[in-house]
Design a protein around this motif. Structure first.
Motif, PDB file in Angstrom:
ATOM      1  N   PRO A 157     -36.263 -65.976 -47.276  1.00 48.80           N
ATOM      2  CA  PRO A 157     -36.625 -65.395 -48.583  1.00 48.80           C
ATOM      3  C   PRO A 157     -35.411 -65.245 -49.503  1.00 48.80           C
ATOM      4  CG  PRO A 157     -36.585 -63.712 -46.881  1.00 48.80           C
ATOM      5  CD  PRO A 157     -36.388 -65.006 -46.176  1.00 48.80           C
ATOM      6  N   VAL A 158     -35.645 -65.334 -50.786  1.00 53.21           N
ATOM      7  CA  VAL A 158     -34.572 -65.155 -51.778  1.00 53.21           C
ATOM      8  C   VAL A 158     -34.334 -63.659 -51.957  1.00 53.21           C
ATOM      9  CG1 VAL A 158     -33.883 -65.522 -54.172  1.00 53.21           C
ATOM     10  CG2 VAL A 158     -35.239 -67.257 -52.971  1.00 53.21           C
ATOM     11  N   MET A 159     -33.126 -63.209 -51.635  1.00 49.83           N
ATOM     12  CA  MET A 159     -32.840 -61.773 -51.754  1.00 49.83           C
ATOM     13  C   MET A 159     -31.698 -61.481 -52.713  1.00 49.83           C
ATOM     14  SD  MET A 159     -35.140 -60.421 -50.060  1.00 49.83           S
ATOM     15  CE  MET A 159     -34.641 -58.717 -50.003  1.00 49.83           C
ATOM     16  N   ARG A 160     -31.245 -62.499 -53.440  1.00 46.08           N
ATOM     17  CA  ARG A 160     -30.146 -62.273 -54.381  1.00 46.08           C
ATOM     18  C   ARG A 160     -30.562 -62.731 -55.771  1.00 46.08           C
ATOM     19  NH1 ARG A 160     -27.019 -63.219 -49.719  1.00 46.08           N
ATOM     20  NH2 ARG A 160     -25.589 -61.478 -49.450  1.00 46.08           N
ATOM     21  N   GLY A 161     -29.923 -62.146 -56.748  1.00 50.87           N
ATOM     22  CA  GLY A 161     -30.152 -62.588 -58.127  1.00 50.87           C
ATOM     23  C   GLY A 161     -31.526 -62.240 -58.654  1.00 50.87           C
ATOM     24  N   LEU A 162     -32.149 -61.212 -58.048  1.00 51.30           N
ATOM     25  CA  LEU A 162     -33.523 -60.880 -58.468  1.00 51.30           C
ATOM     26  C   LEU A 162     -33.544 -60.272 -59.857  1.00 51.30           C
ATOM     27  CD1 LEU A 162     -34.795 -59.403 -55.098  1.00 51.30           C
ATOM     28  CD2 LEU A 162     -35.453 -61.582 -56.121  1.00 51.30           C
ATOM     29  N   LEU A 163     -32.573 -59.384 -60.119  1.00 49.55           N
ATOM     30  CA  LEU A 163     -32.524 -58.758 -61.438  1.00 49.55           C
ATOM     31  C   LEU A 163     -32.229 -59.805 -62.501  1.00 49.55           C
ATOM     32  CD1 LEU A 163     -32.579 -56.292 -63.287  1.00 49.55           C
ATOM     33  CD2 LEU A 163     -30.176 -55.937 -62.795  1.00 49.55           C
ATOM     34  N   ALA A 164     -31.253 -60.648 -62.195  1.00 50.98           N
ATOM     35  CA  ALA A 164     -30.895 -61.678 -63.168  1.00 50.98           C
ATOM     36  C   ALA A 164     -32.089 -62.569 -63.465  1.00 50.98           C
ATOM     37  CB  ALA A 164     -29.723 -62.511 -62.644  1.00 50.98           C
ATOM     38  N   ARG A 165     -32.844 -62.903 -62.401  1.00 50.75           N
ATOM     39  CA  ARG A 165     -34.024 -63.751 -62.601  1.00 50.75           C
ATOM     40  C   ARG A 165     -35.069 -63.036 -63.453  1.00 50.75           C
ATOM     41  NH1 ARG A 165     -37.571 -64.275 -57.898  1.00 50.75           N
ATOM     42  NH2 ARG A 165     -39.480 -65.010 -58.850  1.00 50.75           N
ATOM     43  N   ARG A 166     -35.226 -61.765 -63.171  1.00 48.68           N
ATOM     44  CA  ARG A 166     -36.203 -60.981 -63.919  1.00 48.68           C
ATOM     45  C   ARG A 166     -35.782 -60.874 -65.387  1.00 48.68           C
ATOM     46  NH1 ARG A 166     -40.177 -57.294 -63.382  1.00 48.68           N
ATOM     47  NH2 ARG A 166     -40.140 -55.553 -64.831  1.00 48.68           N
ATOM     48  N   LEU A 167     -34.476 -60.643 -65.587  1.00 48.68           N
ATOM     49  CA  LEU A 167     -33.973 -60.549 -66.949  1.00 48.68           C
ATOM     50  C   LEU A 167     -34.114 -61.874 -67.681  1.00 48.68           C
ATOM     51  CD1 LEU A 167     -30.741 -58.369 -66.617  1.00 48.68           C
ATOM     52  CD2 LEU A 167     -32.850 -57.783 -67.790  1.00 48.68           C
ATOM     53  N   ARG A 168     -33.836 -62.958 -66.995  1.00 48.07           N
ATOM     54  CA  ARG A 168     -33.965 -64.289 -67.626  1.00 48.07           C
ATOM     55  C   ARG A 168     -35.376 -64.523 -68.103  1.00 48.07           C
ATOM     56  NH1 ARG A 168     -30.412 -66.328 -63.820  1.00 48.07           N
ATOM     57  NH2 ARG A 168     -32.145 -66.870 -62.448  1.00 48.07           N
ATOM     58  N   LEU A 198     -41.482 -55.573 -57.957  1.00 49.33           N
ATOM     59  CA  LEU A 198     -40.154 -55.647 -57.363  1.00 49.33           C
ATOM     60  C   LEU A 198     -39.529 -54.255 -57.368  1.00 49.33           C
ATOM     61  CD1 LEU A 198     -38.824 -58.692 -59.383  1.00 49.33           C
ATOM     62  CD2 LEU A 198     -39.606 -58.751 -57.039  1.00 49.33           C
ATOM     63  N   THR A 199     -38.691 -54.018 -56.371  1.00 50.38           N
ATOM     64  CA  THR A 199     -37.858 -52.820 -56.410  1.00 50.38           C
ATOM     65  C   THR A 199     -36.435 -53.307 -56.541  1.00 50.38           C
ATOM     66  OG1 THR A 199     -39.384 -51.706 -54.909  1.00 50.38           O
ATOM     67  CG2 THR A 199     -37.212 -50.718 -55.211  1.00 50.38           C
ATOM     68  N   ASN A 200     -35.802 -53.028 -57.642  1.00 50.55           N
ATOM     69  CA  ASN A 200     -34.453 -53.530 -57.853  1.00 50.55           C
ATOM     70  C   ASN A 200     -33.420 -52.666 -57.159  1.00 50.55           C
ATOM     71  OD1 ASN A 200     -34.917 -55.794 -59.516  1.00 50.55           O
ATOM     72  ND2 ASN A 200     -35.471 -54.400 -61.159  1.00 50.55           N
ATOM     73  N   LYS A 201     -32.731 -53.287 -56.185  1.00 47.13           N
ATOM     74  CA  LYS A 201     -31.643 -52.528 -55.564  1.00 47.13           C
ATOM     75  C   LYS A 201     -30.334 -52.814 -56.273  1.00 47.13           C
ATOM     76  CE  LYS A 201     -33.874 -52.991 -51.068  1.00 47.13           C
ATOM     77  NZ  LYS A 201     -34.798 -54.076 -51.472  1.00 47.13           N
ATOM     78  N   ASN A 202     -30.404 -53.680 -57.246  1.00 47.74           N
ATOM     79  CA  ASN A 202     -29.185 -54.131 -57.920  1.00 47.74           C
ATOM     80  C   ASN A 202     -28.756 -53.182 -59.028  1.00 47.74           C
ATOM     81  OD1 ASN A 202     -27.660 -56.263 -57.135  1.00 47.74           O
ATOM     82  ND2 ASN A 202     -28.997 -57.805 -58.026  1.00 47.74           N
ATOM     83  N   MET A 203     -28.523 -51.909 -58.685  1.00 48.74           N
ATOM     84  CA  MET A 203     -28.090 -50.957 -59.709  1.00 48.74           C
ATOM     85  C   MET A 203     -26.583 -50.697 -59.611  1.00 48.74           C
ATOM     86  SD  MET A 203     -30.775 -50.707 -61.248  1.00 48.74           S
ATOM     87  CE  MET A 203     -30.977 -49.355 -62.354  1.00 48.74           C
ATOM     88  N   LEU A 204     -25.868 -51.456 -58.777  1.00 48.29           N
ATOM     89  CA  LEU A 204     -24.414 -51.314 -58.672  1.00 48.29           C
ATOM     90  C   LEU A 204     -23.764 -52.328 -59.580  1.00 48.29           C
ATOM     91  CD1 LEU A 204     -24.355 -51.388 -54.775  1.00 48.29           C
ATOM     92  CD2 LEU A 204     -24.364 -49.353 -56.212  1.00 48.29           C
ATOM     93  N   ASP A 205     -22.544 -52.082 -59.924  1.00 52.10           N
ATOM     94  CA  ASP A 205     -21.758 -53.056 -60.693  1.00 52.10           C
ATOM     95  C   ASP A 205     -22.519 -53.533 -61.931  1.00 52.10           C
ATOM     96  OD1 ASP A 205     -19.558 -53.011 -59.037  1.00 52.10           O
ATOM     97  OD2 ASP A 205     -20.478 -54.456 -57.684  1.00 52.10           O
ATOM     98  N   SER A 206     -22.953 -52.576 -62.688  1.00 52.68           N
ATOM     99  CA  SER A 206     -23.799 -52.982 -63.814  1.00 52.68           C
ATOM    100  C   SER A 206     -23.007 -53.045 -65.122  1.00 52.68           C
ATOM    101  CB  SER A 206     -24.960 -52.015 -63.963  1.00 52.68           C
ATOM    102  OG  SER A 206     -24.487 -50.680 -63.868  1.00 52.68           O
ATOM    103  N   GLN A 207     -21.764 -53.502 -64.986  1.00 52.40           N
ATOM    104  CA  GLN A 207     -20.933 -53.566 -66.192  1.00 52.40           C
ATOM    105  C   GLN A 207     -21.552 -54.417 -67.282  1.00 52.40           C
ATOM    106  OE1 GLN A 207     -19.690 -53.747 -63.220  1.00 52.40           O
ATOM    107  NE2 GLN A 207     -17.793 -52.579 -63.058  1.00 52.40           N
ATOM    108  N   GLY A 208     -22.226 -55.473 -66.872  1.00 54.20           N
ATOM    109  CA  GLY A 208     -22.807 -56.388 -67.867  1.00 54.20           C
ATOM    110  C   GLY A 208     -23.769 -55.666 -68.777  1.00 54.20           C
TER     111      GLY A 208
END
Lengths: 76, 230
Positions: free
Chosen positions: A6-17, B50-60
């Motif tokens: 499964p893809v577990m990286r770049g999910l936020l970026a993909r969502r933002l895109r 989705l549950t975003n765990k990517n809340m670290l390093d959010s400088q962008g």
């Protein structure tokens, strides 16, 4: 048969895109719509009103209607 | 003048108020842009699976949502300051009217040439005649000439009042012991209403301002006839 990893990286970026262009488009569309449906017609309405505005005609109409207290209708 | 269920500003009767309306439209457009974007973002956030765990390093994103509001505020500040300075321009008034707030009426003084002074009381509801507006019409109106810069010097006799005429873009506090100045130009003839805008006691809601704008030649006749009555 093995499962696909499964893809577990770049999910936020993909969502933002995906969603960011839609959000920007909706925002810009509402702003541009407001500009051309409210702001510009309002400017045109004011310009049109004053383009052929006859101060004396309007004043006399109001005067004869008895709107003013400082000037009475002609004939009074 | 104002009407029931009114949502927007009153129509402008002075050039400054026209500019203020355009500035308000400009700022509202920006507010609409931001609001719709935020609303869409919130909508997608609460409906996502989705549950975003990517809340670290959010400088962008931190950079983006710091710089973007700053740019938006600049876009708002530029026309704001333009209108603000336009309202403060020296415009060589043709006439000065002194407006004094009392509990609970206004008095007007035209002392440029001779001493013309009169009080302006609200017409009580039971004394209204058919063409008059409840809580707006007064027994004596502040008469001014059209297309002429008018300077208004405002003060009060007792407590703080505030003179406001929305269609002219006029609002200024009347403070005892202080003289405030504002100027306006009335673009076309008519009768324009406003109400006291600073709480001043029991009859604060019952001391309106009525401005009557007529062409200069008729204004001169009016002032002559008023002086003759005194």
């Amino acid at each position: 048969m093995s499962l696909q990893k499964p893809v577990m990286r770049g999910l936020l970026a993909r969502r933002l895109r995906f969603h960011l262009p839609i959000a920007i488009a909706i925002g810009l569309t509402s702003a541009v719509s407001f500009k051309y449906m409210v702001t510009e017609p309002r400017k045109r309405a004011y310009a049109e009103y004053y383009k052929h505005y006859d101060v004396n005609k309007e004043f006399n109409a109001m005067r004869e209607a008895g709107v003013f207290e400082s000037v009475q209708p002609t004939g009074k | 003048m104002a009407y029931p269920l009114q949502l927007g500003l009153q129509d402008a009767t002075s050039p400054v108020m026209e500019e203020l309306i355009q500035f308000h439209d400009h700022t509202l457009m920006i507010a609409l842009l931001v609001s719709t974007m935020v609303f869409y973002t919130i909508l997608t956030s609460v409906t996502t699976k989705l549950t975003n765990k990517n809340m670290l390093d959010s400088q962008g994103i931190e950079t983006i949502w710091t710089i973007a509001p700053a740019l938006i505020l600049i876009l708002i500040a530029m026309p704001s300051l333009r209108v603000l300075y336009m309202m403060d321009e020296v415009n060589n008034p043709h006439l000065t009217v002194k407006t004094i707030g009392h509990q609970w009426y206004w008095s007007y003084e035209y002392t440029d040439y001779k001493n013309l002074e009169f009080d302006s009381y609200m017409i009580p509801t039971q004394d209204l005649i058919p063409r008059q507006f409840r809580l707006f019409d007064t027994d004596h109106r502040m008469v001014v000439p059209t297309d002429s810069p008018v300077r208004m010097l405002i003060t009060a006799d007792d407590v703080i009042h505030s003179t406001a005429v929305p269609t002219l873009g006029v609002k200024m506090d009347a403070i005892p012991g202080r003289l405030n100045q504002t100027t306006f130009v009335v673009s076309h003839p008519g009768v324009f209403y406003g109400q006291c805008s600073e709480i001043c006691g029991a009859n604060h809601s019952f001391m309106p301002i009525t401005v009557e704008a007529i062409p200069l030649i008729h204004f001169e006749d009016w002032s002559t006839s008023m002086l003759a009555k005194i």
